[in-house]
Design a protein around this motif. Sequence first.
Motif, mmCIF file in Angstrom:
data_model
loop_
_atom_site.group_PDB
_atom_site.id
_atom_site.type_symbol
_atom_site.label_atom_id
_atom_site.label_comp_id
_atom_site.label_asym_id
_atom_site.label_seq_id
_atom_site.Cartn_x
_atom_site.Cartn_y
_atom_site.Cartn_z
ATOM 1 N N MET A 1 0.998 -1.511 0.113
ATOM 2 C CA MET A 1 0.122 -0.487 -0.216
ATOM 3 C C MET A 1 0.875 1.448 0.248
ATOM 4 N N GLU A 2 1.757 1.351 1.054
ATOM 5 C CA GLU A 2 2.694 2.060 1.332
ATOM 6 C C GLU A 2 3.820 2.729 -0.414
ATOM 7 N N ALA A 3 4.311 1.327 -1.129
ATOM 8 C CA ALA A 3 4.576 2.219 -2.007
ATOM 9 C C ALA A 3 4.059 2.317 -3.079
ATOM 10 N N PHE A 4 2.931 2.053 -3.442
ATOM 11 C CA PHE A 4 2.153 2.325 -4.532
ATOM 12 C C PHE A 4 2.330 4.064 -4.072
ATOM 13 N N ARG A 5 1.914 4.501 -3.025
ATOM 14 C CA ARG A 5 1.688 5.814 -1.992
ATOM 15 C C ARG A 5 2.752 6.349 -2.549
ATOM 16 N N LEU A 6 3.673 6.156 -2.711
ATOM 17 C CA LEU A 6 5.001 6.903 -2.251
ATOM 18 C C LEU A 6 5.493 7.691 -3.832
ATOM 19 N N PRO A 7 5.006 7.326 -4.326
ATOM 20 C CA PRO A 7 5.489 8.360 -5.770
ATOM 21 C C PRO A 7 5.022 9.911 -5.977
ATOM 22 N N SER A 8 4.076 9.659 -5.194
ATOM 23 C CA SER A 8 2.730 10.598 -4.780
ATOM 24 C C SER A 8 3.811 12.007 -3.687
ATOM 25 N N ARG A 9 4.496 11.614 -3.216
ATOM 26 C CA ARG A 9 5.119 12.345 -2.213
ATOM 27 C C ARG A 9 6.212 12.504 -1.996
ATOM 28 N N THR A 10 5.583 14.076 -2.088
ATOM 29 C CA THR A 10 7.480 14.993 -1.534
ATOM 30 C C THR A 10 8.744 14.734 -0.745
ATOM 31 N N ARG A 11 9.415 15.564 -1.795
ATOM 32 C CA ARG A 11 10.815 15.558 -0.750
ATOM 33 C C ARG A 11 10.638 15.351 0.485
ATOM 34 N N GLU A 12 10.128 16.445 1.327
ATOM 35 C CA GLU A 12 9.808 16.376 2.441
ATOM 36 C C GLU A 12 9.214 15.121 2.920
ATOM 37 N N GLN A 13 7.773 14.960 2.841
ATOM 38 C CA GLN A 13 7.249 14.188 3.455
ATOM 39 C C GLN A 13 8.471 12.380 3.388
ATOM 40 N N HIS A 14 8.914 12.397 2.482
ATOM 41 C CA HIS A 14 10.261 11.281 2.280
ATOM 42 C C HIS A 14 10.601 11.133 3.988
ATOM 43 N N ARG A 15 11.983 12.408 3.842
ATOM 44 C CA ARG A 15 12.567 12.803 5.049
ATOM 45 C C ARG A 15 11.590 12.783 6.031
ATOM 46 N N ASP B 1 33.195 3.509 -4.387
ATOM 47 C CA ASP B 1 34.387 4.725 -4.674
ATOM 48 C C ASP B 1 33.854 5.989 -4.933
ATOM 49 N N GLN B 2 33.136 6.426 -5.313
ATOM 50 C CA GLN B 2 32.874 7.846 -5.342
ATOM 51 C C GLN B 2 32.275 8.693 -4.003
ATOM 52 N N GLY B 3 31.858 7.537 -3.329
ATOM 53 C CA GLY B 3 30.804 8.275 -2.081
ATOM 54 C C GLY B 3 29.599 7.433 -1.742
ATOM 55 N N TYR B 4 28.515 7.124 -2.431
ATOM 56 C CA TYR B 4 28.089 6.486 -3.015
ATOM 57 C C TYR B 4 27.079 5.915 -1.424
ATOM 58 N N VAL B 5 26.093 5.948 -1.063
ATOM 59 C CA VAL B 5 24.860 4.471 -0.246
ATOM 60 C C VAL B 5 24.980 3.625 -0.867
ATOM 61 N N VAL B 6 24.891 2.531 -0.855
ATOM 62 C CA VAL B 6 24.751 1.288 -1.688
ATOM 63 C C VAL B 6 24.406 0.178 -0.897
ATOM 64 N N PRO B 7 22.527 0.598 -0.959
ATOM 65 C CA PRO B 7 21.991 -0.383 0.040
ATOM 66 C C PRO B 7 21.900 -1.698 -0.789
ATOM 67 N N GLY C 1 15.081 4.272 0.806
ATOM 68 C CA GLY C 1 15.532 4.709 0.182
ATOM 69 C C GLY C 1 15.473 5.677 -0.649
ATOM 70 N N ALA C 2 14.096 6.457 -0.559
ATOM 71 C CA ALA C 2 13.457 7.689 -0.930
ATOM 72 C C ALA C 2 14.401 8.265 0.509
ATOM 73 N N TRP C 3 13.606 8.143 1.628
ATOM 74 C CA TRP C 3 14.584 9.047 2.564
ATOM 75 C C TRP C 3 16.028 9.267 2.528
ATOM 76 N N VAL C 4 17.107 7.939 2.074
ATOM 77 C CA VAL C 4 18.464 8.499 1.688
ATOM 78 C C VAL C 4 18.464 9.390 0.004
ATOM 79 N N ALA C 5 17.906 8.935 0.285
ATOM 80 C CA ALA C 5 17.757 9.899 -1.093
ATOM 81 C C ALA C 5 17.442 11.744 -1.194
ATOM 82 N N SER C 6 16.193 11.577 -0.396
ATOM 83 C CA SER C 6 15.594 13.143 -0.127
ATOM 84 C C SER C 6 16.897 13.740 0.908
ATOM 85 N N GLN C 7 17.646 12.753 1.817
ATOM 86 C CA GLN C 7 18.770 14.304 2.393
ATOM 87 C C GLN C 7 19.833 14.364 1.279
ATOM 88 N N GLY C 8 19.656 13.947 0.007
ATOM 89 C CA GLY C 8 20.053 14.536 -0.585
ATOM 90 C C GLY C 8 22.143 13.909 -1.236
#
Length: 300
Positions: A78-92, A183-189, A127-134
């Motif tokens: 249910m949450e996965a289907f709704r994630l694309p409609s959330r804002t960056r701040e909502q992900h954070r 090596d470029q400093g990525y988070v790799v989950p 993953g969306a939370w990590v991306a929302s941190q920039g």
Amino acid sequence: MNLTEVGYAAGWRLVRALPEPVAAAAFRAGADLAAHRGGPGTTRLARNLRQVVGPDMPEDEFDALVRRAVRSYARYWMEAFRLPSRTREQHRRGFVLGGDDMLAENVAAGRGSVVALPHGGNWDAAGAWVASQGWPIITVAERLKPEGVYERFLAFRRGLGMEIIPATGGDRAPIDVLGERLDQGYVVPLLADRDLSARGVEVTFFGGRTRMPPGPALLALKHNAPLYTVDMWYEPEGPRGALRGPLAPPTEGPLDQRVKAFTQQIADSLAAGIAEHPEDWHMLQRVWLDTPATTPGRAA
């Protein structure tokens, strides 16, 4: 487009259009029906959970655990289907990670991090939370059939801000691309509690033999990167996570032996987190080598 693709497309549109309390109630009702009917997926989940909690949990408590686990799995979708409609701040605000300061320090220093995850809680929200941190993030996606469903999942996760590469069929080996990004400093989950190749590392997991992917351990060892596991679970307010580690890498022996030992550490650390929140471990596939490959329906 076949019926499976149509179903996923309709699910994405419909669930995003419904008020969240209505969608949540509908998914809970569907989960309760699935738990009552006891089909193959529910039966496999129950067998996996019995391995986790052991034989001594009374049947009534265990049945309640299975019902909660099926509800948790439905909540993930249910949450996965709704994630694309959330804002960056909502992900954070929608996900909380204990130990996030360790990742923040690594990102600030340009140091990559390997994070081994279970199929638990809501890993897409993480993953969306990590991306929302920039923070730069890359992961691997299993190829699904039909191809249209796979493409929708790619678009979904890329839309959340993640770089996604296919587990198979890509232009380059995933381990090479992941190593470059590390090596470029990525988070790799990387989901690490189930091997998809049948060539994984054999480990002991909740007292049974299973195979887990060597990728997380191999990447961390070859690129001198910190490796963490993460507990994943749900609270009423939303999905949660907590980092464990960094795990201490083995230093003795050839690389293959160190990968095996490190993967066993990952298994032990994942098991500790799953044991604390077994109802939020969404494992509906075969895990242990000594269990049957197919599972009949579970009696209601």
